[in-house]
Design a protein around this motif. Sequence first.
Motif, short mmCIF file in Angstrom:
data_model
loop_
_atom_site.label_atom_id
_atom_site.label_comp_id
_atom_site.label_asym_id
_atom_site.label_seq_id
_atom_site.Cartn_x
_atom_site.Cartn_y
_atom_site.Cartn_z
N ILE A 131 0.83 -1.21 0.00
CA ILE A 131 0.00 0.00 0.00
C ILE A 131 0.86 1.26 0.00
CG2 ILE A 131 -1.64 1.35 1.37
CD1 ILE A 131 -2.82 -1.34 2.30
N VAL A 132 1.83 1.35 0.89
CA VAL A 132 2.63 2.58 0.99
C VAL A 132 3.47 2.79 -0.27
CG1 VAL A 132 2.69 2.55 3.51
CG2 VAL A 132 4.50 1.41 2.24
N ASN A 133 3.87 1.71 -0.92
CA ASN A 133 4.63 1.85 -2.16
C ASN A 133 3.74 2.17 -3.35
OD1 ASN A 133 7.25 1.44 -1.17
ND2 ASN A 133 6.99 -0.77 -1.20
N ASN A 134 2.43 2.02 -3.18
CA ASN A 134 1.49 2.35 -4.25
C ASN A 134 1.05 3.82 -4.18
OD1 ASN A 134 -0.26 1.41 -6.48
ND2 ASN A 134 -1.92 1.90 -5.07
N TYR A 135 1.30 4.47 -3.02
CA TYR A 135 0.90 5.86 -2.85
C TYR A 135 1.91 6.80 -3.50
CZ TYR A 135 -2.79 4.83 0.57
OH TYR A 135 -3.93 4.40 1.20
N VAL A 136 1.39 7.85 -4.15
CA VAL A 136 2.21 8.92 -4.71
C VAL A 136 1.69 10.23 -4.15
CG1 VAL A 136 2.99 10.09 -6.80
CG2 VAL A 136 2.62 7.62 -6.83
N PRO A 137 2.52 11.03 -3.49
CA PRO A 137 2.03 12.28 -2.88
C PRO A 137 1.48 13.24 -3.93
CG PRO A 137 4.20 11.70 -2.05
CD PRO A 137 3.93 10.80 -3.20
N LYS A 138 0.42 13.95 -3.55
CA LYS A 138 -0.12 15.02 -4.39
C LYS A 138 0.67 16.30 -4.09
CE LYS A 138 -4.90 13.35 -4.52
NZ LYS A 138 -6.31 13.66 -4.16
N LEU A 139 1.24 16.90 -5.14
CA LEU A 139 2.04 18.11 -4.95
C LEU A 139 1.34 19.36 -5.45
CD1 LEU A 139 5.61 16.83 -5.88
CD2 LEU A 139 4.52 16.94 -3.64
N LYS A 140 0.26 19.19 -6.21
CA LYS A 140 -0.41 20.36 -6.76
C LYS A 140 -0.96 21.25 -5.65
CE LYS A 140 -1.70 18.67 -11.34
NZ LYS A 140 -2.80 18.39 -12.28
N SER A 141 -1.50 20.64 -4.63
CA SER A 141 -2.06 21.44 -3.54
C SER A 141 -0.98 22.18 -2.77
CB SER A 141 -2.84 20.54 -2.59
OG SER A 141 -1.99 19.54 -2.05
N LEU A 142 0.28 21.74 -2.93
CA LEU A 142 1.39 22.39 -2.23
C LEU A 142 2.13 23.39 -3.12
CD1 LEU A 142 2.92 19.21 -0.51
CD2 LEU A 142 1.42 20.90 0.53
N GLN A 143 1.64 23.59 -4.33
CA GLN A 143 2.40 24.39 -5.30
C GLN A 143 2.69 25.80 -4.78
OE1 GLN A 143 0.75 24.38 -9.20
NE2 GLN A 143 2.36 25.63 -10.08
N ASN A 144 1.66 26.50 -4.32
CA ASN A 144 1.87 27.87 -3.84
C ASN A 144 2.77 27.90 -2.61
OD1 ASN A 144 0.24 28.94 -5.86
ND2 ASN A 144 -1.62 28.74 -4.62
N PHE A 145 2.57 26.91 -1.75
CA PHE A 145 3.40 26.85 -0.54
C PHE A 145 4.87 26.60 -0.90
CE2 PHE A 145 5.26 24.17 2.87
CZ PHE A 145 5.31 25.14 3.86
N VAL A 146 5.10 25.69 -1.85
CA VAL A 146 6.47 25.38 -2.27
C VAL A 146 7.14 26.60 -2.89
CG1 VAL A 146 7.86 24.00 -3.86
CG2 VAL A 146 6.06 22.91 -2.52
N LEU A 147 6.39 27.35 -3.71
CA LEU A 147 6.95 28.56 -4.31
C LEU A 147 7.30 29.59 -3.25
CD1 LEU A 147 4.70 28.95 -7.48
CD2 LEU A 147 7.09 28.23 -7.39
N ASP A 148 6.42 29.75 -2.26
CA ASP A 148 6.72 30.68 -1.17
C ASP A 148 7.96 30.23 -0.40
OD1 ASP A 148 4.62 32.29 -1.79
OD2 ASP A 148 3.22 31.38 -0.35
N GLN A 149 8.08 28.92 -0.21
CA GLN A 149 9.28 28.40 0.47
C GLN A 149 10.54 28.73 -0.32
OE1 GLN A 149 8.21 24.20 1.07
NE2 GLN A 149 8.37 24.55 3.26
N LYS A 150 10.46 28.57 -1.64
CA LYS A 150 11.62 28.89 -2.48
C LYS A 150 12.01 30.35 -2.34
CE LYS A 150 10.71 25.47 -6.10
NZ LYS A 150 10.39 25.30 -7.53
N ASN A 151 11.03 31.22 -2.36
CA ASN A 151 11.32 32.65 -2.27
C ASN A 151 11.90 33.03 -0.91
OD1 ASN A 151 10.35 33.08 -4.89
ND2 ASN A 151 8.25 33.25 -4.15
N ILE A 152 11.33 32.46 0.14
CA ILE A 152 11.84 32.73 1.48
C ILE A 152 13.26 32.19 1.62
CG2 ILE A 152 11.56 32.13 3.92
CD1 ILE A 152 8.56 32.35 3.50
N ARG A 153 13.47 30.99 1.07
CA ARG A 153 14.82 30.41 1.12
C ARG A 153 15.81 31.29 0.36
NH1 ARG A 153 13.50 26.07 -0.89
NH2 ARG A 153 12.96 24.97 1.03
#
Length: 727
Positions: A104-126
């Motif tokens: 089961i855990v190897n069949n899961y793939v994380p959804k990243l679309k919902s994190l897109q804005n957060f990831v971009l903000d993290q990049k800018n802050i970094r």
Amino acid sequence: MPDDAKKKEFEKLIKDSEAPVTLALYQKLNELFGTGNQLFSMEFPTRGLNAVDYEYNIEDCYSTISKPYPVQEAEFLLSNQMFDPSPIVQGSNGEKLSINYETIVNNYVPKLKSLQNFVLDQKNIRAWLLNKIKDTINDKEIEQSKMGFAKLLYEEYLNGKIKWEKEKNDKYNKCKKDSNLEEYTRWLSSEGLVKDEEINNLYNDAIVRGFYHEVLTLLGFLNVSSPAETLEITKQKMRISKRRSLDGSSDIYPVSFQPSNWFNALKPNLSPKDLLSSKEKLLEEYSSKKKNLAKLKSELSLLSAETVDPEELRRLEVAKKEKENEYHKNEVDMMKQYGSNAVNAFKAALDIYKNVDDAKQGLKTDKTLISMFGEIADTVVDDTGKMFDKQQQLLSSIQEYTDLSRKYAEAQSKDYTFQISKYNQQIQLLENDIDYLEPLITGVVKAENDKEVEGKELISEREVPDDFMDIIMTSSTIESMNQEASENSASSSSWKTGFWIFSANRSSSSSKSSESKANKDFSSSVEIGLRAKKISIERGGWFNPAIFKMSKEFYALSTNIKSNTDLTKEKALKYFEGNEKIPNSGILPAFTTGFVVAKDITIKIKSENTSSEIANDYMNSKSATSGGIFCFGCSTSNSAESKSKSAFTSSDENYVYIRIPGPQILGWFLEFTEFDESQEYDRLDPDYYDDADKVSNLQMNSYSNSVEDNIAFKDEVDEILQTLIKD
């Protein structure tokens, strides 16, 4: 009434009692141990446990570190079984928890679309944190990132503080040694005040020039763990925890049973007087096992005397291999010598021909034919001698190789290592059984000598050990439980207490009168007493059921692989009560969290119309052939494989007593996994991780080192932080 008829009547009583007893026992255990949404799943028949498989030294708090591998493996294999989610199960369904969980855990793939804005903000802050600026520290110009400046200036403050504290301690110790603490107080009130201000200024530098608070604030924004990270950490813990089983056939993960000394609870606690009437059977079984033990030890001694020492066998094998290599080498040498002889003969003939031809042509020759034939003769003799030596060496090595092969074959035929190992295993099992029986027999003999009366209680008078709960099911208890179950199901057209294991059908109200009579006859005939305890299973970090609750945050590479579709405890019970098959509900609908262990089981059966001797004989034959009485696994045979299933029967007047001292698993607690909300995989936007043209206002290309720019930048950061907080 003839004995055969009485025996059949008693047999019918036992058969008709199986369903009510099992149902009543399930209800009692569920009432005592069942909690929340977990389903108590009773195993039918019960499963015997061997305490020897789980024993190890737990004298100190570090015992779990030194837990033997065989014990770790035995506990894991017991906890790794899966059961169909049903109140009554025949046993495990053959699937393994660890395998299905890993799938089961190897069949899961994380959804990243919902994190897109957060990831971009993290990049800018970094980017802001890593943006380099110039400043002067201790008269030295340094170019460093804001993150680095925050670290450097705060270290300056900490080093200054440590240095000042050391200076104060040294001054105090000196003044104390000189008995002049007055000087220390004057020094502290004068110079100390100045030093404190210097330290405060260093802290202020870290705040203003080092952006200390801004850095910590933004680090709090960056330091966030997403479901994707949780999934990855879980996989890492699985890889770290995994090891191979001792036989190399499967993967083993760490588990622990609580309480940690749970195996001590597997030891029987029946009072010796409870087994007084079983004295003859105990002595017979003990004597039989002692004889078998002596026989096995005698046969083992003969085998050990005849078997070849393993070291000698290995030595012969090595010597045989070396001699085989020598034989092949001599064979090659002889062939080379044969070839050399032929070449020498050819060269000699060629030399003679050449000298004869030269003589015919009137050319001068260095050798006469006589001398040449002499040399050829010497060469032939020499080559013949060498050839003979090579042949002798070859024949000798062949003979030696043949002798060693024969000795090695004879030694192999006398290698009884495997048979000795089997004998040792059988001896160990017999010794365990004898150790189990000896204290019982000793106690029984002592009780008989003390003229004690056999105990007729359903629960032994001995003190309840290890937090066990005494459970007594009397005739009135069993009758009321079955009556309650019948009334609760009266609204349905038909009802069964279970699947194939019960034959207690209740169809509408047409059979209520006969049913009531059957229950009354039964309930006045069978009573049960036992001791039970709940054992919890902990699997550590490698098994994280919280992953199932996060399924909405994951894609599924294969939508056919689901942990649980929609099964709940309520639905499982509904299917069970309707005698319907529970539909497929994913590969991991539920997992075990614990189990109930019972021991010191006593079954009391009233036989008004049957003599106690006939009833006793029937119970002995039933337990010896069917492997169980009611829902309890037991055997009265002397060759019982597991002492946990050893049963001792006795009779008195119109009662038959069946006592099963050994521990057995009555059932398991199943925790249902959450509804799997993972969706079919959807590919990422190709530009998702493209940093081009994705720099927001937080990205600062460069800032001068002027005070004005720093103040303006701080104001901008404050504004951004306020915006983030509002959002």
